[in-house]
Design a protein around this motif. Structure first.
Motif: not given
Length: 310
Positions: A127-147
């Motif tokens: 599910v994480i791999n295929t729902e690329d519109q939400i999860t970014g798919g196999p490429d992953g996704m950038y996340v902002e850290g804790l300031s």
């Protein structure tokens, strides 16, 4: 726990190691390895409660780490939630999902249970791999850290405190009536039910607790690294976590910590072997299981006890 108990001594030793270790960490890479050890150890402590004490195998625990990571990432980046609130919501969601999954699959035993948890992990990973519109798919996704966690040393102390708390909470749980019920379930579910233990309730409870441990680590990990890929929820990560628990010693809280530390560090020392790194890694594990079948910490503890008696 009493002040003179081995567990208390072990906890004090862990606190001392965490307090002194920064004096020997010379660069950002070494801090990163120390933080990664802490993350893996916390997950393994929760997994050890499930496998080592309750006797319920899970080959899909990496999926719960992934749910925490992606839950926090999606809520933070796509919905613009506060990161800490996102982490709490991701942990609650993971706990509820674990509860819903646990009731049917924990009726299984042995390799049937192992296959069921493996299938659960694979489904979540797909599910994480295929729902690329939400999860970014196999490429992953950038996340902002804790300031407010800009410095790497802040992360070290945060993870160190969480690790100490996890060890303390695990040992107190083990010494409580819940811990005795879990050991009874591990020994014989039929015998446990005869003496009035609600085996289903305790198995489900510890499955949820271990899943929440994993989810929180997944959330913190994604805020630390600022990036997440589906590998975090993959099959190999799940197997890696189980191996850490088995290698350190099942039904041993400090075994889970030491197993996570050694198997996180070991690849760093095998990089010079290049293509043979995984071969040597597997050989070391195989020899350990042959000569130390109970795991590293319980086997060494048994040797020391024999030495004291002699």
């Amino acid at each position: 726990m009493t002040l003179k108990s081995p567990r208390t001594g072990g906890l004090l030793a862990l606190i001392a190691v965490i307090a002194v270790l920064p004096a020997f960490l010379n660069n950002a890479f070494q801090y990163e390895i120390a933080i990664l050890i802490g993350f893996n150890a916390i997950v393994c402590i929760g997994l050890n409660l499930l496998i080592g004490y309750a006797g319920q195998i899970s080959l899909g625990h990496g999926a719960f780490v992934g749910l925490g990571a992606y839950g926090s990432a999606i809520l933070t980046m796509n919905q613009e939630w506060n990161p800490l609130l996102a982490m709490v919501v991701a942990a609650v969601f993971t706990g509820v999902l674990a509860f819903l999954i646990a009731r049917p699959i924990l009726k299984l035993k042995g390799h049937y249970l192992a296959m069921a948890t493996l299938g659960m992990g694979i489904i979540i990973s797909i599910v994480i791999n295929t729902e690329d519109q939400i999860t970014g798919g196999p490429d992953g996704m950038y996340v902002e850290g804790l300031s407010f966690m800009a410095e790497q040393t802040y992360w070290y102390w945060l993870v160190g405190v969480l690790l100490i708390f996890s060890v303390w909470a695990s040992m107190n749980l083990i010494d409580s009536p819940i811990g005795r019920a879990l050991r009874a379930v591990h020994g014989s579910e039929v015998a446990a039910e005869v003496v009035g233990v609600d085996t289903t309730r305790f198995k489900v409870m510890i499955f949820v607790v271990s899943a929440v441990f994993a989810s929180i680590v997944g959330s913190l990990g994604v805020y630390y690294s600022n990036f997440v890929t589906p590998d975090i929820a993959g099959f190999f990560h799940s197997i890696e976590l189980v191996v850490m628990v088995v290698f350190g010693g099942m039904a041993s809280t400090f075994g889970a910590v030491i197993g996570a530390a050694i198997l996180t560090l070991l690849p760093q020392f095998l990089t010079f072997l290049h293509d043979y790194e995984h071969l040597v890694f597997g050989l070391i594990l195989m020899l350990t299981m042959i000569f130390l079948p109970k795991g590293l910490v319980p086997s060494l503890a048994g040797v020391f006890k024999k030495g004291d008696k002699s």
